[in-house]
Design an enzyme around this catalytic site. Structure first.
Site, PDB file in Angstrom:
ATOM      1  N   ASN A   7     -16.537 -25.620  31.157  1.00 19.96           N
ATOM      2  CA  ASN A   7     -16.620 -24.227  31.601  1.00 19.96           C
ATOM      3  C   ASN A   7     -18.065 -23.764  31.412  1.00 19.96           C
ATOM      4  O   ASN A   7     -18.489 -23.504  30.299  1.00 19.96           O
ATOM      5  CB  ASN A   7     -15.651 -23.370  30.772  1.00 19.96           C
ATOM      6  N   LYS A  38     -19.398 -21.062  32.291  1.00 17.21           N
ATOM      7  CA  LYS A  38     -19.529 -19.603  32.107  1.00 17.21           C
ATOM      8  C   LYS A  38     -20.670 -19.073  32.989  1.00 17.21           C
ATOM      9  O   LYS A  38     -20.913 -19.639  34.062  1.00 17.21           O
ATOM     10  CB  LYS A  38     -19.708 -19.276  30.621  1.00 17.21           C
ATOM     11  N   GLU A  82     -12.608 -14.421  27.271  1.00 12.68           N
ATOM     12  CA  GLU A  82     -13.703 -13.522  27.697  1.00 12.68           C
ATOM     13  C   GLU A  82     -13.238 -12.604  28.826  1.00 12.68           C
ATOM     14  O   GLU A  82     -13.701 -11.463  28.933  1.00 12.68           O
ATOM     15  CB  GLU A  82     -14.933 -14.363  28.089  1.00 12.68           C
ATOM     16  N   GLU A 116      -7.365 -21.941  23.054  1.00 12.53           N
ATOM     17  CA  GLU A 116      -8.723 -21.612  22.635  1.00 12.53           C
ATOM     18  C   GLU A 116      -8.666 -20.480  21.614  1.00 12.53           C
ATOM     19  O   GLU A 116      -8.590 -19.298  22.003  1.00 12.53           O
ATOM     20  CB  GLU A 116      -9.566 -21.166  23.837  1.00 12.53           C
ATOM     21  N   HIS A 137      -8.823 -16.757  30.272  1.00  9.86           N
ATOM     22  CA  HIS A 137      -9.864 -17.032  29.271  1.00  9.86           C
ATOM     23  C   HIS A 137     -10.076 -15.788  28.413  1.00  9.86           C
ATOM     24  O   HIS A 137     -10.043 -14.667  28.921  1.00  9.86           O
ATOM     25  CB  HIS A 137     -11.168 -17.441  29.952  1.00  9.86           C
ATOM     26  N   SER A 170     -15.825 -24.451  20.367  1.00 12.12           N
ATOM     27  CA  SER A 170     -16.813 -25.223  19.609  1.00 12.12           C
ATOM     28  C   SER A 170     -16.480 -26.709  19.524  1.00 12.12           C
ATOM     29  O   SER A 170     -16.751 -27.360  18.514  1.00 12.12           O
ATOM     30  CB  SER A 170     -17.022 -24.623  18.217  1.00 12.12           C
ATOM     31  N   GLY A 219     -17.733 -20.409  20.913  1.00 15.92           N
ATOM     32  CA  GLY A 219     -19.161 -20.113  20.832  1.00 15.92           C
ATOM     33  C   GLY A 219     -19.659 -19.787  19.441  1.00 15.92           C
ATOM     34  O   GLY A 219     -20.774 -19.317  19.267  1.00 15.92           O
TER      35      GLY A 219
HETATM   36  P1  13P Z   1     -17.569 -23.157  23.364  1.00 14.59           P
HETATM   37  O1  13P Z   1     -17.302 -24.626  23.575  1.00 14.59           O
HETATM   38  O2  13P Z   1     -18.970 -22.754  23.702  1.00 14.59           O
HETATM   39  O3  13P Z   1     -17.102 -22.680  22.023  1.00 14.59           O
HETATM   40  O4  13P Z   1     -16.668 -22.386  24.458  1.00 14.59           O
HETATM   41  C1  13P Z   1     -15.338 -22.747  24.593  1.00 14.59           C
HETATM   42  C2  13P Z   1     -14.803 -22.068  25.794  1.00 14.59           C
HETATM   43  O5  13P Z   1     -14.695 -20.862  25.843  1.00 14.59           O
HETATM   44  C3  13P Z   1     -14.436 -22.894  26.944  1.00 14.59           C
HETATM   45  O6  13P Z   1     -13.706 -22.170  27.890  1.00 14.59           O
END
Ligand code: 13P
Length: 254
Positions: free
Chosen positions: A9, A11, A100, A170, A98, A216, A176
């Site tokens: 992803n 982003k 976010e 997740e 997701h 992560s 992150g």
């Molecule tokens: P990170 O791997 O940067 O923690 O992000 C995970 C994520 O949100 C994948 O959709």
């Protein structure tokens, strides 16, 4: 058996040339280092999606997905992108739910259920994300939160429609942050999710559903996470933006 998958992803990262270079590096490394028929899904931003699809169209290992889509089919919705448009550019998967999108854009389970319907209607597969916030885990509500996300967001589907979906766990506190769920925490929640699927759709459907871990995940911890009985691969954020770390994570699939 559930299919093993590593998804990247991206982003809201990577300019045009950066995105193209990343794909070229990933395919080059895979050609040199990975002989298995691994399944990879790349989730670039909308604007790169058609071009990235063309770059990987002849590569059976790699599919392209979108990070979002509209819940509406078409019409006067300025700035939105429909599921049918995505499909017309070669997109095969769409991320839904997701954290976010849930957190920053107020997307709730009701809207996400509509998006899932639109994605399936357009002939694509949803990758539905669930996961709790840190406060919810600390107060022992993490199982309830994930149960509601499943029941309200995706369990309205028929068994055959559900069979087209991929899930990802997740934990929001791990995204992150560099804080990965411990193998025990990841396995416990993945087993919980698979058990809910078994209750709703039966044991065979549960065993056939890919449940990815995200948060992560990197080339240092992927092998251990992917070896857990109910973890079928990863949904990778930050570590998917670097070809070396992403390919190492792909190679960590059992
Ligand atoms: P990170 O791997 O940067 O923690 O992000 C995970 C994520 O949100 C994948 O959709």
């Amino acid at each position: 058996m559930a299919r093993k998958i590593v998804a990247g992803n991206w982003k809201m990262n990577l300019l045009r040339d950066e995105a193209f270079s990343l794909v070229a590096e990933i395919t080059g490394m895979l050609n040199d280092e990975e002989s298995r028929p691994v399944k990879i899904i790349l989730f670039p931003s909308f604007i790169h999606l058609g071009a990235i699809h063309q770059l990987v169209a002849s590569d059976a290992r790699i599919a392209v997905g979108a990070q979002n889509c509209s819940d509406k089919a078409s019409g006067a919705y300025t700035g939105e992108v429909s599921a049918a448009m995505l499909s017309s550019y070669g997109c095969k998967y769409v991320l839904v739910g997701h954290s976010e999108r849930r957190q920053y854009y107020g997307e709730d389970n009701v809207l996400l259920a509509e998006k899932i319907n639109s994605i399936l209607h357009a002939g694509m597969r949803p990758l539905y994300c669930v996961g709790e916030q840190l406060e919810e885990r600390k107060s022992g509500k993490h199982f309830d939160v994930v149960r509601s996300q499943l029941e309200e967001g995706i369990f309205h589907l028929s068994p055959s429609a559900f069979g087209k979906c991929i899930l990802a766990y997740e934990p929001v506190w791990a995204i992150g942050t560099g804080l990965t769920a411990s193998p025990a925490e990841a396995q416990e929640m993945h087993a919980f999710i698979r058990q809910r699927i078994a209750e709703k759709y039966g044991q065979e459907a549960a065993e056939n559903t890919s449940i990815l871990y995200g948060g992560s995940c990197n080339d240092q911890n992927a092998r251990e996470l992917f070896s857990l009985p109910d973890v079928d691969g990863g949904l990778i954020g930050g570590a998917s933006l670097k070809s070396r770390s992403f390919v190492n994570i792909v190679k960590a699939l059992p």
